[in-house]
Scaffold this active site. Structure first.
Site, PDB file in Angstrom:
ATOM      1  N   GLN A  46       0.877  -1.087   0.003  1.00  0.00           N
ATOM      2  CA  GLN A  46       0.005  -0.086  -0.031  1.00  0.00           C
ATOM      3  C   GLN A  46       0.853   1.310  -0.098  1.00  0.00           C
ATOM      4  OE1 GLN A  46      -3.294  -0.034   2.689  1.00  0.00           O
ATOM      5  NE2 GLN A  46      -3.055   2.071   3.442  1.00  0.00           N
ATOM      6  N   ASP A  47       0.513   2.142  -0.888  1.00  0.00           N
ATOM      7  CA  ASP A  47       1.191   3.660  -0.751  1.00  0.00           C
ATOM      8  C   ASP A  47       0.282   4.822  -0.235  1.00  0.00           C
ATOM      9  OD1 ASP A  47       3.256   2.209  -2.049  1.00  0.00           O
ATOM     10  OD2 ASP A  47       3.620   3.569  -3.824  1.00  0.00           O
ATOM     11  N   ASN A  48       0.686   5.459   0.645  1.00  0.00           N
ATOM     12  CA  ASN A  48      -0.166   6.621   0.923  1.00  0.00           C
ATOM     13  C   ASN A  48       0.508   7.925   1.088  1.00  0.00           C
ATOM     14  OD1 ASN A  48      -1.886   4.613   2.223  1.00  0.00           O
ATOM     15  ND2 ASN A  48      -0.571   4.409   3.986  1.00  0.00           N
ATOM     16  N   HIS A  61       2.114   6.667  15.523  1.00  0.00           N
ATOM     17  CA  HIS A  61       1.212   5.726  15.190  1.00  0.00           C
ATOM     18  C   HIS A  61       1.900   4.383  14.913  1.00  0.00           C
ATOM     19  CE1 HIS A  61      -1.024   9.182  13.000  1.00  0.00           C
ATOM     20  NE2 HIS A  61      -1.105   9.042  14.218  1.00  0.00           N
ATOM     21  N   LYS A  71       7.187   0.797   7.286  1.00  0.00           N
ATOM     22  CA  LYS A  71       6.990   1.950   6.606  1.00  0.00           C
ATOM     23  C   LYS A  71       8.448   2.369   6.018  1.00  0.00           C
ATOM     24  CE  LYS A  71       3.144   3.686   9.104  1.00  0.00           C
ATOM     25  NZ  LYS A  71       2.690   4.560  10.289  1.00  0.00           N
ATOM     26  N   HIS A 118       5.661   5.665  14.912  1.00  0.00           N
ATOM     27  CA  HIS A 118       6.151   6.663  13.562  1.00  0.00           C
ATOM     28  C   HIS A 118       5.251   7.972  13.786  1.00  0.00           C
ATOM     29  CE1 HIS A 118       5.898   8.571   9.514  1.00  0.00           C
ATOM     30  NE2 HIS A 118       7.229   8.237   9.916  1.00  0.00           N
ATOM     31  N   TYR A 131       4.341   7.369   1.819  1.00  0.00           N
ATOM     32  CA  TYR A 131       4.998   6.223   2.547  1.00  0.00           C
ATOM     33  C   TYR A 131       4.438   4.868   2.067  1.00  0.00           C
ATOM     34  CZ  TYR A 131       1.025   6.858   5.925  1.00  0.00           C
ATOM     35  OH  TYR A 131      -0.183   7.255   6.355  1.00  0.00           O
ATOM     36  N   GLU A 142      -5.094  -0.073  15.247  1.00  0.00           N
ATOM     37  CA  GLU A 142      -4.195   1.104  15.310  1.00  0.00           C
ATOM     38  C   GLU A 142      -4.267   1.468  16.626  1.00  0.00           C
ATOM     39  OE1 GLU A 142      -5.656   4.281  12.895  1.00  0.00           O
ATOM     40  OE2 GLU A 142      -7.512   4.617  14.248  1.00  0.00           O
ATOM     41  N   ASP A 169      -4.709  11.884  17.989  1.00  0.00           N
ATOM     42  CA  ASP A 169      -3.552  11.826  18.282  1.00  0.00           C
ATOM     43  C   ASP A 169      -3.236  12.538  19.572  1.00  0.00           C
ATOM     44  OD1 ASP A 169      -2.744  10.577  15.937  1.00  0.00           O
ATOM     45  OD2 ASP A 169      -1.711  12.513  15.121  1.00  0.00           O
TER      46      ASP A 169
END
Length: 191
Positions: A46-48, A61, A71, A118, A131, A142, A169
């Site tokens: 997966q790319d974000n 996170h 990542k 991270h 990432y 999460e 957060d």
């Protein structure tokens, strides 16, 4: 690509070979073959990408097993201070961190293995952050630790009390209150 070891085993800085001429520049931002040879064998799935403004802080996170994520992160516009914190119980570097500036100028990347929290702070007017992850996003697993945790000793270069952060957060626990789901002695890459 050049791989630069950090003070924490497994967390590495990657500097690509950049070819510049009168037209601009070119570089390979990722090569599976070279990454597998020089860092570790991994399959990114997966790319974000995120865009943030100056003063935004995201993190710290992680995803719990069995959906833990590694990542490979980079900043393609602007600059960020990027941070990885070791949260593997039993690790000789537990609670320690690596921080590095990632920017469109230096083209550096940071590899953050499973077992690390991270996050990043935006240092420029705007930053576009990309990432790769080796596991898909699973919101039900999460987790995070507080960016404002002073015991981590991170110089964010931004006062966390003045930062722009998500409500989620702002609610992360301190490291001392975290029941870490990661064990240094367990292979987090075992299938």
């Amino acid at each position: 690509m050049e791989v630069i070891k950090t003070d924490i085993e497994g967390v590495v800085i990657i500097e690509p070979r950049i070819f510049k001429d009168s037209r601009g520049y070119f570089f390979e931002s990722y090569s599976k073959r070279e990454f597998d040879e020089k860092v570790r064998s991994i399959d990114f799935v997966q790319d974000n990408e995120s865009m943030s403004t100056r003063g935004v802080m995201r993190g710290l996170h992680f995803q719990r097993p069995p959906f833990a994520q590694s990542k490979l992160v980079r900043c393609i516009k602007g600059s960020v201070l990027d941070v990885a914190v070791d949260i593997r119980k039993g690790s000789p570097t537990y609670g320690q961190h690596v921080s590095v500036e990632l920017s469109e100028e230096n083209q550096r990347q940071l590899f953050v293995p499973r077992g690390f929290a991270h996050g990043f702070a935006v240092m420029s007017d705007n930053a576009v952050f990309q990432y790769k992850c080796d596991n898909s996003y699973h919101p039900e697993v999460e987790g995070g630790i507080s960016i404002a945790d002073e015991s981590l000793g991170i110089n964010w270069q931004i006062d966390p009390t003045q930062a722009i952060m998500s409500d989620k957060d702002l609610k992360h626990p301190l490291l001392k209150d975290l029941d870490s789901p990661f064990d240094y002695y367990v292979d987090l890459y075992a299938k």
